[in-house]
Design an enzyme around this catalytic site. Structure first.
Site, PDB file in Angstrom:
ATOM      1  CE  LYS A 120       0.337  -3.675  -5.686  1.00  0.00           C
ATOM      2  NZ  LYS A 120      -0.545  -3.802  -6.841  1.00  0.00           N
ATOM      3  CE  LYS A 202      -0.877   2.854  -3.469  1.00  0.00           C
ATOM      4  NZ  LYS A 202      -0.819   2.677  -4.902  1.00  0.00           N
ATOM      5  CE  LYS A 205      -8.202  -0.188  -7.653  1.00  0.00           C
ATOM      6  NZ  LYS A 205      -6.813  -0.134  -7.946  1.00  0.00           N
TER       7      LYS A 205
END
Ligand code: TYM
Length: 337
Positions: A120, A202, A205
Site C-alpha cells: 500500500k 489478489k 476492491k
C-alpha cells in the site's frame, strides 16, 4: 446476547471487512460466505472496519454511503442479527484505545515487515501515513477485544492475524493473562481469489481497473463481460496446472461457487474452448450474486432501520469490548475509576 456471551461461553469467531469500496467476489468467497456458515456453531462478531478505511484517503460522503452499504451487505448475505453481532467498528471507541495500548508494545521492525504495508505504501506513495503503518495494531485490537478463538479471513490477512497472536502472547507474558489466543481460520476454496486481469495478484476492491474484479453488485451482463475479458493463456485447454494462473483462478472460482472439484471441472470442459468455460463461470457467479443483490436493495431502502440496527449492535459490542479493555488497562497499571 450479552448474558450468554459473558457466562458459559461458546467458542467465538470475529472478523471484519473494510468499507473501502464495494465488496468483491474475492471478499465473498474468501471470507463473507464462510461467516454465514459459522454463525450456527460459534458465538460470532462481524463488523464493518470503517476506521481502517481511512488509512487510504476517502471521500467522506462516499465513505458514509459505503458504511451503510457494507453493513447492509453483511445482512444480505445471510448474517442474522439474532445469531451474530453485526456492528460498525467506529461506533465502539474501545478499538482505538486498545490499539494505542498495543501500539506501545509493537516493534517498528514488526510493522515494517507487513507485506500489505509495503504494497500500500508503494501504491499510495504520497500518503504513507502513521495509520497505514499502525493498521495491524488496530486490527489486533479489533480481534483481541472480543476474545475470539477463531478469525475467519482470506489468505491475505494471515500475516496480520499472526501479528495479533504475537502481540497477545507478548502482552500476556509481560502483564499477565489478558487475551485469548486467536487462530486465523482460512477456508481451502476461495482463500485467495485473484485479479481477472493480472492473475498473480489478489482480486481487490480498490483496484483501479474495473475489469480486474467482480463487484458483488455487478449485474449479470457485467459479470459475464468481465469473465469473457479475463486474462487466460493460449493453450485453450481447461486444466489446472502450474503457469496457467488465469485458468487456475477461474477454475477455483467456479469450484467455489458450484462445489465441483477441479477434476470434475476439467472433465466437464474437456474438448471445449475457453469461451464456453468463461460463460459458465460468469453465469454461475451471477446466479450466486442475484439473490444477495435483491436483498441488499431492499435493505438500503430503509436507512433508519439500518441505523437502528447499528445502534443496537454497537451497544452490545461496547459492553463486551469494555470488559477486555478495562482488564488490559488494569494490567498496565491504569486506574479504572
Ligand atoms: P478486507 O476488507 O480487505 O477484506 C475482507 C475479507 O475478505 C478477504 N479477501 C479475500 N479473500 C480471498 N480472495 C481475495 N482476493 C480477497 N480479498 C479480500 C480478506 O482476507 C478478509 O477476510 N484488515 C482486514 C479487515 C479487518 C479485520 C479485522 C479482519 C479489520 N479488522 C479483524 C479480521 C479481524 C481487511 O482489510 O479486509
Amino acid at each position: 446476547m450479552s448474558e450468554t456471551v459473558m457466562n458459559e461461553r461458546k467458542k467465538r469467531a470475529l472478523s471484519m471487512i473494510q468499507p473501502s469500496g464495494i465488496p468483491t467476489l474475492g471478499n465473498y468467497l474468501g471470507a463473507l460466505r464462510n461467516w454465514v456458515d459459522l454463525q450456527d456453531e460459534l458465538d460470532c462478531f462481524f463488523a464493518v472496519a470503517d476506521l481502517h478505511a481511512i488509512t487510504v484517503r476517502q471521500e467522506p460522503a462516499k465513505l458514509r454511503q459505503q458504511i451503510y452499504q457494507t453493513f447492509a451487505l453483511l445482512l444480505a448475505i445471510g448474517l442474522d442479527p439474532e445469531k451474530s453481532l453485526v456492528f460498525v467498528q467506529s461506533q465502539v471507541p474501545a478499538h482505538t484505545e486498545l490499539a494505542w495500548l498495543l501500539a506501545c508494545n509493537t516493534q517498528f521492525g514488526e510493522l515494517s515487515r507487513m507485506t500489505q504495508f509495503k504494497d500500500k505504501s508503494a501504491k499510495h506513495a504520497d500518503n504513507i501515513n502513521l495509520g497505514l503503518f499502525a493498521y495491524p495494531t488496530l486490527m489486533a485490537a479489533d480481534i483481541l477485544l472480543y476474545q475470539p478463538e477463531y478469525v475467519p479471513v482470506g489468505a491475505d490477512q494471515k500475516q496480520h492475524c499472526e501479528l495479533a497472536r504475537d502481540l497477545a502472547t507478548r502482552f500476556n507474558n509481560t502483564y499477565g493473562n489478558t487475551f485469548v489466543m486467536p487462530d486465523p481460520y482460512i477456508m481451502k476454496t476461495g482463500a485467495r481469489v485473484r485479479s481477472l486481469q493480472e492473475p498473480t495478484k489478489k482480486m481487490s476492491k480498490s483496484d483501479e481497473n474495473q475489469n480486474s474484479f467482480i463487484s458483488m453488485l455487478d449485474d449479470k451482463d457485467t459479470v459475464i463481460r468481465k469473465f469473457k475479458r479475463a486474462v487466460t493463456d493460449s493453450e485453450a485447454c481447461v486444466r489446472y496446472a502450474e503457469g496457467k494462473d488465469g485458468i487456475n483462478n477461474l477454475m477455483e472460482i467456479y469450484s467455489a461457487v458450484t462445489g465441483k472439484s477441479l477434476a470434475d471441472i476439467e472433465q466437464e470442459f474437456s474438448g471445449r474452448g475457453y469461451g464456453d468455460f468463461k460463460l459458465a463461470v460468469g453465469e454461475s457467479v451471477a446466479e450466486t450474486l442475484a439473490p444477495i443483490q435483491a436483498k441488499l436493495t431492499e435493505l438500503m431502502g430503509d436507512k433508519a432501520q439500518l441505523e437502528a440496527m447499528m445502534k443496537e449492535s454497537a451497544g452490545h459490542a461496547q459492553y463486551v469490548a469494555a470488559r477486555t479493555l478495562s482488564k488490559a488497562r488494569k494490567r498496565l497499571g491504569y486506574l479504572n475509576l
